[in-house]
Motif scaffolding. Sequence first.
Motif, short mmCIF file in Angstrom:
data_model
loop_
_atom_site.label_atom_id
_atom_site.label_comp_id
_atom_site.label_asym_id
_atom_site.label_seq_id
_atom_site.Cartn_x
_atom_site.Cartn_y
_atom_site.Cartn_z
N UNK A 1 -14.37 9.99 -10.40
CA UNK A 1 -13.12 9.29 -10.40
C UNK A 1 -12.89 8.19 -11.69
N UNK A 2 -14.26 7.78 -11.81
CA UNK A 2 -14.02 6.49 -12.64
C UNK A 2 -15.67 6.34 -13.28
N UNK A 3 -15.94 6.12 -14.49
CA UNK A 3 -17.10 5.83 -14.96
C UNK A 3 -16.84 4.44 -15.99
N UNK A 4 -18.00 3.61 -16.02
CA UNK A 4 -17.53 2.52 -16.66
C UNK A 4 -19.40 2.20 -17.03
N UNK A 5 -19.53 1.91 -18.18
CA UNK A 5 -21.09 1.53 -18.56
C UNK A 5 -20.76 0.41 -19.77
N UNK A 6 -21.32 -0.90 -19.33
CA UNK A 6 -21.31 -1.81 -20.28
C UNK A 6 -22.53 -2.54 -20.30
N UNK A 7 -22.94 -2.77 -21.39
CA UNK A 7 -24.26 -3.70 -21.61
C UNK A 7 -24.24 -4.53 -22.51
N UNK A 8 -24.39 -5.79 -22.09
CA UNK A 8 -24.68 -7.04 -22.99
C UNK A 8 -25.62 -7.29 -23.85
N UNK A 9 -25.89 -8.07 -24.86
CA UNK A 9 -26.92 -8.20 -25.60
C UNK A 9 -27.99 -8.70 -24.61
N UNK A 10 -27.49 -9.88 -23.82
CA UNK A 10 -28.49 -10.64 -23.12
C UNK A 10 -29.07 -9.60 -21.90
N UNK A 11 -28.38 -8.62 -21.36
CA UNK A 11 -28.93 -7.64 -20.50
C UNK A 11 -29.70 -6.57 -21.32
N UNK A 12 -29.47 -6.37 -22.61
CA UNK A 12 -30.29 -5.55 -23.35
C UNK A 12 -31.74 -6.12 -23.67
N UNK A 13 -31.66 -7.43 -23.93
CA UNK A 13 -32.93 -8.05 -24.12
C UNK A 13 -33.82 -8.27 -22.91
N UNK A 14 -33.06 -8.50 -21.91
CA UNK A 14 -33.89 -8.64 -20.48
C UNK A 14 -34.54 -7.23 -19.99
N UNK A 15 -34.04 -6.34 -20.15
CA UNK A 15 -34.15 -5.04 -19.92
C UNK A 15 -35.60 -4.62 -20.90
N UNK A 16 -35.31 -4.92 -22.17
CA UNK A 16 -36.55 -4.72 -23.14
C UNK A 16 -37.74 -5.48 -22.76
N UNK A 17 -37.41 -6.81 -22.18
CA UNK A 17 -38.42 -7.55 -21.66
C UNK A 17 -39.26 -6.80 -20.59
N UNK A 18 -38.47 -6.36 -19.68
CA UNK A 18 -39.14 -5.95 -18.39
C UNK A 18 -39.77 -4.60 -18.63
N UNK A 19 -39.17 -4.03 -19.52
CA UNK A 19 -39.77 -2.57 -19.68
C UNK A 19 -41.10 -2.87 -20.58
N UNK A 20 -41.20 -3.55 -21.49
CA UNK A 20 -42.55 -3.74 -22.13
C UNK A 20 -43.59 -4.51 -21.22
N UNK B 1 -27.06 -2.89 -12.20
CA UNK B 1 -26.85 -4.26 -12.55
C UNK B 1 -27.94 -5.17 -12.98
N UNK B 2 -27.76 -6.06 -14.19
CA UNK B 2 -28.58 -7.04 -14.34
C UNK B 2 -28.10 -8.29 -14.54
N UNK B 3 -28.31 -9.16 -13.43
CA UNK B 3 -27.67 -10.64 -13.48
C UNK B 3 -28.71 -11.42 -14.22
N UNK B 4 -28.02 -12.00 -15.47
CA UNK B 4 -28.91 -12.86 -16.18
C UNK B 4 -29.57 -14.14 -15.43
N UNK B 5 -28.44 -14.62 -14.72
CA UNK B 5 -28.91 -16.01 -14.01
C UNK B 5 -29.80 -15.98 -12.86
N UNK B 6 -29.91 -14.67 -12.26
CA UNK B 6 -30.48 -14.83 -11.06
C UNK B 6 -31.70 -13.43 -11.00
N UNK B 7 -32.25 -13.27 -12.00
CA UNK B 7 -33.18 -12.24 -12.08
C UNK B 7 -34.52 -12.74 -11.33
N UNK B 8 -34.93 -14.06 -11.58
CA UNK B 8 -36.02 -14.08 -10.59
C UNK B 8 -35.96 -14.33 -9.12
N UNK B 9 -34.73 -14.62 -8.79
CA UNK B 9 -34.42 -14.81 -7.33
C UNK B 9 -34.25 -13.66 -6.62
#
Length: 128
Positions: A79-98, A16-24
């Motif tokens: 039993x169940x597989x769900x993958x969802x990625x929002x634009x905000x999460x994608x941008x944050x993941x790109x920022x962290x990976x860089x 998971x990637x929580x946009x509002x609490x990534x620093x905490x």
Amino acid sequence: DDFLHKALEIIGLAVYCDADSISNSWSNFPDKSRKDPNFAKKKDHSYILSPLSFKAHLRQNDSIDCVDYAKFRVISKLSNLSILLSRTQLEQINTVSLAIKPIGPRPLFPQYRPLLSPLTSATAAKEW
């Protein structure tokens, strides 16, 4: 018997990637997650990969002569597989990976390189 058998069990795997609490989340995540396996389930998170549990079994055929069996056989049930990625999460993941990406070119086959620099190492003649 030329078969190699392996088993894997994963319980509660989630990303998971929580946009509002990534620093905490970085300050208290390692201690809480080690002590409590349900740590990720207690809060409403913005899941990329929803929590899932599964078992997998691998059978590897090591026989050279026998062609009656496949080289690898993997059996697993999800039993169940769900993958969802929002634009905000994608941008944050790109920022962290860089931010954590190593600077400069990566050497080829680093696992075969000496741990110390050959120019400063006392055993340079042996290593090279």
